[in-house]
Design a protein around this motif. Structure first.
Motif, PDB file in Angstrom:
ATOM      1  N   ALA A 145      10.149  10.092  15.150  1.00  0.00           N
ATOM      2  CA  ALA A 145       9.518  11.252  14.520  1.00  0.00           C
ATOM      3  C   ALA A 145       9.560  11.120  12.998  1.00  0.00           C
ATOM      4  CB  ALA A 145      10.227  12.527  14.966  1.00  0.00           C
ATOM      5  N   VAL A 146      10.718  10.699  12.476  1.00  0.00           N
ATOM      6  CA  VAL A 146      10.856  10.547  11.026  1.00  0.00           C
ATOM      7  C   VAL A 146       9.910   9.468  10.516  1.00  0.00           C
ATOM      8  CG1 VAL A 146      12.438   9.760   9.225  1.00  0.00           C
ATOM      9  CG2 VAL A 146      13.212  11.418  10.919  1.00  0.00           C
ATOM     10  N   MET A 147       9.837   8.343  11.230  1.00  0.00           N
ATOM     11  CA  MET A 147       8.951   7.279  10.796  1.00  0.00           C
ATOM     12  C   MET A 147       7.491   7.709  10.899  1.00  0.00           C
ATOM     13  SD  MET A 147      10.820   5.187   9.424  1.00  0.00           S
ATOM     14  CE  MET A 147       9.487   4.143   8.793  1.00  0.00           C
ATOM     15  N   ALA A 148       7.173   8.568  11.857  1.00  0.00           N
ATOM     16  CA  ALA A 148       5.799   9.052  11.972  1.00  0.00           C
ATOM     17  C   ALA A 148       5.416   9.864  10.738  1.00  0.00           C
ATOM     18  CB  ALA A 148       5.630   9.888  13.238  1.00  0.00           C
ATOM     19  N   VAL A 149       6.376  10.609  10.198  1.00  0.00           N
ATOM     20  CA  VAL A 149       6.112  11.351   8.958  1.00  0.00           C
ATOM     21  C   VAL A 149       5.826  10.365   7.821  1.00  0.00           C
ATOM     22  CG1 VAL A 149       7.138  12.856   7.216  1.00  0.00           C
ATOM     23  CG2 VAL A 149       7.473  13.362   9.634  1.00  0.00           C
ATOM     24  N   VAL A 150       6.648   9.309   7.745  1.00  0.00           N
ATOM     25  CA  VAL A 150       6.430   8.295   6.712  1.00  0.00           C
ATOM     26  C   VAL A 150       5.061   7.629   6.903  1.00  0.00           C
ATOM     27  CG1 VAL A 150       7.228   6.082   5.813  1.00  0.00           C
ATOM     28  CG2 VAL A 150       8.886   7.867   6.367  1.00  0.00           C
ATOM     29  N   PHE A 151       4.753   7.282   8.148  1.00  0.00           N
ATOM     30  CA  PHE A 151       3.475   6.613   8.415  1.00  0.00           C
ATOM     31  C   PHE A 151       2.292   7.534   8.146  1.00  0.00           C
ATOM     32  CE2 PHE A 151       5.813   3.369  10.894  1.00  0.00           C
ATOM     33  CZ  PHE A 151       5.258   2.271  10.262  1.00  0.00           C
ATOM     34  N   TYR A 152       2.501   8.835   8.305  1.00  0.00           N
ATOM     35  CA  TYR A 152       1.432   9.770   7.987  1.00  0.00           C
ATOM     36  C   TYR A 152       1.074   9.641   6.508  1.00  0.00           C
ATOM     37  CZ  TYR A 152      -0.649  14.167   6.576  1.00  0.00           C
ATOM     38  OH  TYR A 152      -1.467  15.110   6.013  1.00  0.00           O
ATOM     39  N   LEU A 153       2.084   9.518   5.657  1.00  0.00           N
ATOM     40  CA  LEU A 153       1.820   9.372   4.226  1.00  0.00           C
ATOM     41  C   LEU A 153       1.237   7.999   3.892  1.00  0.00           C
ATOM     42  CD1 LEU A 153       4.992  11.109   2.811  1.00  0.00           C
ATOM     43  CD2 LEU A 153       2.665  11.976   2.817  1.00  0.00           C
ATOM     44  N   ILE A 154       1.601   6.997   4.697  1.00  0.00           N
ATOM     45  CA  ILE A 154       1.080   5.653   4.445  1.00  0.00           C
ATOM     46  C   ILE A 154      -0.392   5.540   4.861  1.00  0.00           C
ATOM     47  CG2 ILE A 154       1.260   3.239   5.171  1.00  0.00           C
ATOM     48  CD1 ILE A 154       4.269   3.572   5.220  1.00  0.00           C
ATOM     49  N   PHE A 155      -0.709   6.072   6.034  1.00  0.00           N
ATOM     50  CA  PHE A 155      -2.057   5.890   6.583  1.00  0.00           C
ATOM     51  C   PHE A 155      -3.018   7.023   6.245  1.00  0.00           C
ATOM     52  CE2 PHE A 155       0.228   2.988   9.488  1.00  0.00           C
ATOM     53  CZ  PHE A 155      -0.579   1.877   9.324  1.00  0.00           C
ATOM     54  N   ASN A 156      -2.530   8.044   5.575  1.00  0.00           N
ATOM     55  CA  ASN A 156      -3.377   9.145   5.162  1.00  0.00           C
ATOM     56  C   ASN A 156      -4.659   8.628   4.486  1.00  0.00           C
ATOM     57  OD1 ASN A 156      -4.087  11.711   4.764  1.00  0.00           O
ATOM     58  ND2 ASN A 156      -2.398  12.241   3.391  1.00  0.00           N
ATOM     59  N   SER A 157      -5.819   9.164   4.882  1.00  0.00           N
ATOM     60  CA  SER A 157      -7.072   8.654   4.321  1.00  0.00           C
ATOM     61  C   SER A 157      -7.176   8.968   2.844  1.00  0.00           C
ATOM     62  CB  SER A 157      -8.264   9.267   5.041  1.00  0.00           C
ATOM     63  OG  SER A 157      -8.105   9.107   6.417  1.00  0.00           O
ATOM     64  N   TYR A 158      -6.835  10.228   2.482  1.00  0.00           N
ATOM     65  CA  TYR A 158      -6.905  10.597   1.080  1.00  0.00           C
ATOM     66  C   TYR A 158      -5.593  10.205   0.427  1.00  0.00           C
ATOM     67  CZ  TYR A 158     -10.616  13.149   3.197  1.00  0.00           C
ATOM     68  OH  TYR A 158     -11.710  13.455   3.931  1.00  0.00           O
ATOM     69  N   ASN A 159      -5.673   9.420  -0.583  1.00  0.00           N
ATOM     70  CA  ASN A 159      -4.526   8.921  -1.332  1.00  0.00           C
ATOM     71  C   ASN A 159      -3.304   8.540  -0.496  1.00  0.00           C
ATOM     72  OD1 ASN A 159      -3.237  11.556  -1.009  1.00  0.00           O
ATOM     73  ND2 ASN A 159      -4.606  12.257  -2.640  1.00  0.00           N
ATOM     74  N   GLY A 160      -3.545   7.966   0.667  1.00  0.00           N
ATOM     75  CA  GLY A 160      -2.440   7.392   1.440  1.00  0.00           C
ATOM     76  C   GLY A 160      -1.925   6.144   0.737  1.00  0.00           C
ATOM     77  N   LEU A 161      -0.656   5.808   0.993  1.00  0.00           N
ATOM     78  CA  LEU A 161      -0.048   4.695   0.246  1.00  0.00           C
ATOM     79  C   LEU A 161      -0.730   3.371   0.559  1.00  0.00           C
ATOM     80  CD1 LEU A 161       3.680   5.727   0.665  1.00  0.00           C
ATOM     81  CD2 LEU A 161       2.222   6.034  -1.324  1.00  0.00           C
ATOM     82  N   LEU A 162      -1.171   3.188   1.805  1.00  0.00           N
ATOM     83  CA  LEU A 162      -1.802   1.921   2.171  1.00  0.00           C
ATOM     84  C   LEU A 162      -3.147   1.763   1.476  1.00  0.00           C
ATOM     85  CD1 LEU A 162      -1.710  -0.645   3.772  1.00  0.00           C
ATOM     86  CD2 LEU A 162      -2.675   0.558   5.710  1.00  0.00           C
ATOM     87  N   ASN A 163      -3.940   2.843   1.453  1.00  0.00           N
ATOM     88  CA  ASN A 163      -5.226   2.773   0.766  1.00  0.00           C
ATOM     89  C   ASN A 163      -5.058   2.536  -0.723  1.00  0.00           C
ATOM     90  OD1 ASN A 163      -6.843   2.897   2.964  1.00  0.00           O
ATOM     91  ND2 ASN A 163      -7.220   5.106   2.832  1.00  0.00           N
ATOM     92  N   GLN A 164      -3.973   3.070  -1.296  1.00  0.00           N
ATOM     93  CA  GLN A 164      -3.697   2.793  -2.709  1.00  0.00           C
ATOM     94  C   GLN A 164      -3.469   1.301  -2.929  1.00  0.00           C
ATOM     95  OE1 GLN A 164      -0.462   5.180  -4.122  1.00  0.00           O
ATOM     96  NE2 GLN A 164      -1.423   7.094  -3.496  1.00  0.00           N
TER      97      GLN A 164
END
Lengths: 276, 298
Positions: free
Chosen positions: B116-135
């Motif tokens: 669950a905790v990692m899913a929160v982190v991955f949400y921020l990574i894969f987020n379409s708008y200014n997600g960390l991966l897209n950055q």
């Protein structure tokens, strides 16, 4: 020549996999020191200024001190109950013959294959309501206690590998069963107990669905996993990326510490799962 | 005689806590669901006997079958991505390799954290708008990707599941590999067998029984997982990542996800039974087929 290119290929694969697996963890840790603006606008990998305040704020204002405290209580409690209950049962099943022993082993192994998912929590919750434990720490600890499953079978296999002559000798000397269990079997089981204890602790610390369902109306009883996921669903409107990452890191830190200190046991517990 | 029963009583005393917990939290819920699947029960008010209504409803519930289909896509995707990588890592780490323990420690690390905790982190990574991966993609000049839209959300969930699973299966494979005697490899090497040849002719067949257990664990856990998806996408967008156990969760505890679904315990019990049956049949079928194949080849 092929030998060298093969080696290069091997190491490229090994290192890229390692980097990909570490990347999310690294991003979370570095991000937890950034400001929300920095995170949303995109910036260099490292934070401009290391925002230690994030941790202070998450700890105090976002109530993570409460969440962490709850998590600690549940994890320590569930570890103690799981290990106690399973070692008692494993000792009796491994060392005694009694009517129903085969049935018990059969039922316990069958239970490892029948999963009703989250449905189990509904009747269990009703039982806790009947007992008046549904709003208490104790109720949650009982729910998180693993009474059979992998823990039981690892201990069962381990006790069977201990020489039987030891407890037979003690029995001739007139020692009681409980004496044999607590003074002979348990100390010899120490390595296995450490492994299953770690297993139970990890399970309870990382558990999300069970405490989520049980603490829906009691925010003050929520552990860190539930508290963190709640921020994900909005905490005062705007998305607070930096708080989510700081919270995630607060949850990850104890596991990481234990992992570094007890790496061998972590490895053994997963291997035990298929050998037990 | 008395002594014998005293011994038995003692043994029963030892197993009592475990048995009480197993009966109340393990067996009773199954019987409970077996009863309520025949009732119309919404979680409040009285439960009314409804005969086969809930079971008939299973077959008309298109959303459920979509979720089951999604689960199969998710599970096969996870296994296709996880198992070969895990096996390859295990084979490489089983050989003589500098830094073997450190690498093993790194590969296994993702499995110690909460899904669950990692899913929160991955949400921020894969987020379409200014997600960390897209950055990161932007930084190296690549276009941003909508990781969580209709088309990509399932793939993203599979990637995350693989991230959390590879280390675990690598360790299980390693345990199996360590059971293969070293001299088999040595004599094969003397006979001039290459790496690939050794892998297919020694490693895979000798891994046989362990491989079966690992496959079974992998199938079961992939079919039953939903935690990460629940936190990451909640089954969305528009049901694209709705897996069967997440649907079950929503039927039983609709309050927390903000879903429009209404709590339905009678029907939820029927769904839970169906899901347990599906997983049971698939693992059973797998065991049966693998045994058949073993008979043919040996």
């Amino acid at each position: 020549m092929t030998r060298i290119s093969g080696r290069i290929l091997t190491w490229t694969f090994l290192l890229i996999t390692a980097a990909l697996l570490l990347l999310p963890i690294a991003l979370a840790m570095l991000g937890s020191f950034k400001t929300n603006q920095e995170l949303n606008a995109g910036s260099a990998l490292l934070p401009k200024v290391w925002q230690l305040e994030n941790y202070l704020y998450t700890w105090k204002e976002a109530k993570f001190s409460v969440y962490v405290w709850n998590s600690v209580i549940y994890s320590v409690g569930a570890t103690i109950t799981t290990v106690t209950v399973c070692s008692l049962a494993a000792y009796a099943v491994a060392r005694r013959s009694f009517p129903g022993r085969k049935l018990l082993l059969g039922v316990y192994s069958a239970m490892m294959f029948i999963h009703m998912g989250v449905l189990t929590l509904k009747p269990a919750y009703q039982i806790m309501v009947t007992l008046g434990l549904h709003k208490s720490v104790l109720g949650l600890i009982i729910m998180m206690t693993g009474a059979g499953g992998t823990t039981f079978f690892i201990l069962y296999a381990f006790i069977r590998s201990i020489s039987k002559e030891l407890d037979e000798a003690a029995m001739i000397d007139g020692a009681s069963s409980f004496y044999i269990f607590s003074r002979i079997i348990l100390p010899l089981c120490a390595p296995a107990l450490g492994v299953v204890g770690l297993f139970a602790f990890r399970g309870a610390w990382n558990n999300y669905i069970l405490p989520l369902v049980f603490t829906m109306s009691q925010p003050e009883l929520q552990p860190i996993t539930v508290g963190l996921a709640n921020i994900r669903y909005g905490f005062g409107g705007a998305v607070q990326s930096h708080l989510m990452l700081t919270g995630a890191c607060i949850s990850m830190l104890p596991m990481l510490l234990m992992y570094i200190l007890a790496n061998k046991s972590f490895v053994q517990m997963n291997v035990g799962a298929i050998k037990g | 005689m008395i002594q014998k029963w005293k011994n038995h009583a003692e043994a029963y005393l030892f197993v009592t806590p475990s048995v009480i917990l197993t009966v109340t939290l393990g067996i009773y819920p199954i019987l409970w669901a077996l009863r309520y699947m025949f009732y119309d029960y919404k979680g409040y008010g009285e439960a009314k006997f409804a005969g086969l209504y809930n079971i008939k409803r299973l077959f008309r519930d298109d959303y459920l079958w979509d979720a089951i289909w999604n689960t199969f896509v998710f599970a096969s995707g996870k296994m296709i991505l996880t198992l070969p990588v895990a096996l390859l890592l295990a084979v490489l780490l089983n050989g003589k390799l500098r830094g073997r323990n450190l690498l093993r420690g790194i590969y296994f690390m993702p499995t110690i954290f909460s899904t669950a905790v990692m899913a929160v982190v991955f949400y921020l990574i894969f987020n379409s708008y200014n997600g960390l991966l897209n950055q990161i993609l932007n930084m190296i000049g690549l276009p941003a990707v909508e990781w969580l839209n209709m088309q990509n959300a399932m793939l993203t969930c599979i990637i995350i599941a693989a991230w959390g699973g590879i280390g675990n299966y690598m360790l299980l494979f390693l345990a199996g590999l360590q059971g293969i005697p070293k001299d088999v490899y040595e004599s094969a090497e003397l006979d001039g067998a290459t790496g690939a040849r050794r892998f297919w002719s020694i490693t895979i067949p000798m891994l046989g029984p362990v491989l079966n257990i690992i496959m079974m664990l992998a199938i079961m856990s992939a079919l039953e997982s939903y935690e990460a998806i629940m936190v990451l996408t909640g089954g969305g967008p528009s049901g694209a990542t709705e897996v069967m156990h997440l649907y079950l969760y929503k039927l039983l505890f609709p309050v927390s996800t903000g879903e429009t679904m209404a709590q339905d315990i009678g029907y939820g019990s029927a769904v839970a039974m169906l899901l347990a049956l599906i997983v049971g049949v698939i693992t059973g079928l797998y065991l049966y087929l693998s045994r058949k194949l073993n008979d043919i080849y040996s």
